[in-house]
Design an enzyme around this catalytic site. Sequence first.
Site, PDB file in Angstrom:
ATOM      1  CD1 TRP A   1      -3.758  56.224 -23.442  1.00 28.99           C
ATOM      2  CD2 TRP A   1      -3.328  56.009 -25.638  1.00 28.99           C
ATOM      3  NE1 TRP A   1      -5.309  56.440 -24.435  1.00 28.99           N
ATOM      4  CE2 TRP A   1      -4.858  56.135 -25.527  1.00 28.99           C
ATOM      5  CE3 TRP A   1      -2.572  55.771 -26.857  1.00 28.99           C
ATOM      6  CZ2 TRP A   1      -5.318  56.120 -26.910  1.00 28.99           C
ATOM      7  CZ3 TRP A   1      -3.473  55.663 -28.161  1.00 28.99           C
ATOM      8  CH2 TRP A   1      -4.967  55.902 -27.919  1.00 28.99           C
ATOM      9  CG  ASP A   2      -4.799  60.677 -22.171  1.00 27.08           C
ATOM     10  OD1 ASP A   2      -4.813  59.517 -22.229  1.00 27.08           O
ATOM     11  OD2 ASP A   2      -5.691  61.337 -21.959  1.00 27.08           O
TER      12      ASP A   2
ATOM     13  CD  GLU B   1     -10.945  53.452 -21.989  1.00 20.26           C
ATOM     14  OE1 GLU B   1     -11.785  53.981 -21.721  1.00 20.26           O
ATOM     15  OE2 GLU B   1      -9.597  53.400 -21.723  1.00 20.26           O
TER      16      GLU B   1
ATOM     17  CE  LYS C   1     -14.405  56.488 -23.469  1.00 19.19           C
ATOM     18  NZ  LYS C   1     -13.506  56.107 -22.429  1.00 19.19           N
ATOM     19  CD  GLN C   2     -10.549  56.528 -26.854  1.00 16.85           C
ATOM     20  OE1 GLN C   2     -11.152  56.086 -25.872  1.00 16.85           O
ATOM     21  NE2 GLN C   2      -9.533  57.054 -26.929  1.00 16.85           N
TER      22      GLN C   2
HETATM   23  C1  BGC Z   1     -10.088  57.319 -22.850  1.00 20.03           C
HETATM   24  C2  BGC Z   1      -8.623  56.941 -22.622  1.00 20.03           C
HETATM   25  C3  BGC Z   1      -7.727  58.061 -22.003  1.00 20.03           C
HETATM   26  C4  BGC Z   1      -8.400  58.352 -20.761  1.00 20.03           C
HETATM   27  C5  BGC Z   1      -7.910  59.678 -19.997  1.00 20.03           C
HETATM   28  C6  BGC Z   1     -10.580  57.755 -21.509  1.00 20.03           C
HETATM   29  O1  BGC Z   1     -12.015  58.146 -21.596  1.00 20.03           O
HETATM   30  O2  BGC Z   1     -10.855  56.354 -23.633  1.00 20.03           O
HETATM   31  O3  BGC Z   1      -8.040  56.733 -24.094  1.00 20.03           O
HETATM   32  O4  BGC Z   1      -6.551  57.508 -21.984  1.00 20.03           O
HETATM   33  O5  BGC Z   1      -9.777  58.778 -20.811  1.00 20.03           O
HETATM   34  O6  BGC Z   1      -7.833  60.658 -20.987  1.00 20.03           O
END
Ligand code: BGC
Length: 771
Positions: free
Chosen positions: A357-358, A487, A599-600
Amino acid sequence: MKPYLKLDPWNIVEEDFQPHLHEISESIFSIGNGYMGQRANFEESYSGPSLQGSYMAGVYYPDKTRVGWWKNGYPEYFAKVLNSTNWIGIDIAVDGQPLDLASCKVTDFTRVLNMKEGTLSRAFTAEFEGGKKIRVDAIRFVSMARQEIGAIRYAVTPLNFDGILTVTPYLDGDVQNRDANYDEKFWVEVAKEFGERDAALTVKTKKLDFHLTSVMAFEVAKNGEAVKLETEQVEKEKYVGFRAQIEAAANEQVVVYKYAANVTSRDHGLGQLIEAGRAALRSALEAGFETLYREQVQAWADKWRDSDIVIEGDVAAQQAIRFNIFQLNQTYTGEDDRLNIGPKGFTGEKYGGSTYWDTEAYCLPFYLSTADSSIARNLLIYRYKHLEKAKENARKLGFAKGALYPMVTMNGEECHNEWEITFEEIHRNGAIAYAIYNYVNYTGDIDYLGQYGLEVLAEISRFWEERVNYVAAKDQYMMLGVTGPNEYENNVNNNWYTNRIAAWTLEYTLEVLDYLRENEPSRYRELIDKLELTEAETSKWKDIIAKMYYPFDDERQIFLQQDGFLDKDLTPVKELDPVHLPLNQNWSWDRILRSAYIKQADVLQGLFFLGDRYDLETKKRNFDFYEPLTVHESSLSPCVHSIIACELGYREKAYEMYLRTSRLDLDNYNNDTEDGCHITSMAGTWMSVVYGFGGLKVQDGVLRLNPFNPGHWTSFSFKVMFRGSRLKVTVGEHDVIVANESETAAEVSVYGKKHTVHGLSHVKIEHALQG
Ligand code: BGC
């Protein structure tokens, strides 16, 4: 890690060869052209630790899934970006002694990534056992102008002896992926061929039958004069090369030019591969190294003309932002709608080089603003082409209708196999819908909706319709058992972001349906028939929008990341002993999941995407609550926080977050750069400058800017393409200048006031007007 790279506005420079840092440098100094890419491995053999990596975009391997406990619905394979034929190899021996920087004494070493010109060079003096010394000056690039071509100029000068140099340029397909699930080699040999001047190697993947033909040729010059040499053919399994010997006296420079063409069955029929490779190589040989080099400089000058960001007064920030832009430009060039952007691009194996999804959530804005709109459109078409697979994926998981796009994919099929992500991180569907809105809003290409957009939106909406469940007692729709963008929480109920982006998708789909009904009635009918879309479905969507449940805390007046979030221990990150950080390297997964640490960006991701719908006070309350709990252990996180902090006027925080994202790989913040660079988060860095400090937004077809200088820079400027015009926005100490570098006039709003910037002219606005 102590930063070891020199600061320079246009170059990444490493001085001194430090073998323990070599794999980090191999990632950072990677070069690519959207079609292929290459880690900064040495041309000559190297017996020290090294991650060999030569990648062809779109060529992958479906490596059989490896998992402890199989769960129904898991994909059969994880797609790996493939380490492919090593085309850069040139072995060197001096009077029979092989050159290997792991065993020679190395002095005066420099490695330079020239971002302005798109070249990687290296120079060093090597002393062999016994005392012979040579100087090596090597430079190489993968051509932006001729996608299949790579060229190397490798010069060797004996310094203190007269002797015989043996050079062996070769192609070696006997390579492996470090992340192979079963330590398997993925390539088998198909053919080897020697021509008069070239050697060709064709290999194919054990599964899926991707064929790769590499063809190489080389030339040698001594003291500037071409020399004709006797060559010996060298052949091994999956290997072809030429060996040649040349006498060189002390201080005589011997230059080896090596050219390689790499062509694949993605673009050529199997029977045509060798001829296609030879034709590309022939034309490169006719052009010669200098011409290829000039083409490269020009192609990169064009890229920089459209995408450069200039930061005056802070060389570390300048170098960092250029590095981010350079990597994005060399990872995806957008001509081929079958390709996408892997989180590590061409710089490493981790994340399989697959699409996440990035792309929609982070990368699209960069390509929207710095390249022709056809490039961003191709990113959307990529998902359109995967719609059938996304429908199959939803069926596989038991949904009667709709589409669930994969979390990780190469060809549209899901290939991620952790249940909490594969099955639960469904918010990705929302980002794919949002990208359609983002693209149309930015470019004004409203025809896209009838051509491709609606089909994707409707199928995603159908998925949401089935994924929510109606709770009669509360007369509300809920979404249970999901993983949000954060996550560090799994299987939660009612992740605010997921519920919000789902309802937003339904709203936008209905809006698009209304638009088409009114403006493109015949296409509207066609699409309704094709989709078999019923009144009952659209009424249900309206009901879900009206009755979606959003967890909310009345006392703090904030959106709750999920049900029950406030029951957690809410100690802010800054009160944690730093020995615990990063949590993912110090805490058990169980402890992470029970904690409140984020985390984000999650709620904040929603406030970023749907920024127009929330007032500043709402953003402020949520930012003030969530930012102190966020550990930013995804590289995708700080940029969103930086942008919202800019909007809230939290300038120090914005700058702190910006620094964290922009030099992530150059300073190896997360201690993982040797695996590859964080390419997709680099687009986030770009957004922090342009959307954050530049305050860029597009509303009602108008490009709006609300820039400020973060205070550490004398000035900064960025480029944006907008509906046919190319603008350069310079934010100085006292004013903002919007210069139109194209001939098409543009309407822009700066600090809330509209200006027309005529072609090839500019407007200047005082900072005093800052909003
Ligand atoms: C992130 C995801 C991301 C993936 C690839 C993961 O660490 O939590 O949001 O899509 O890395 O960049």
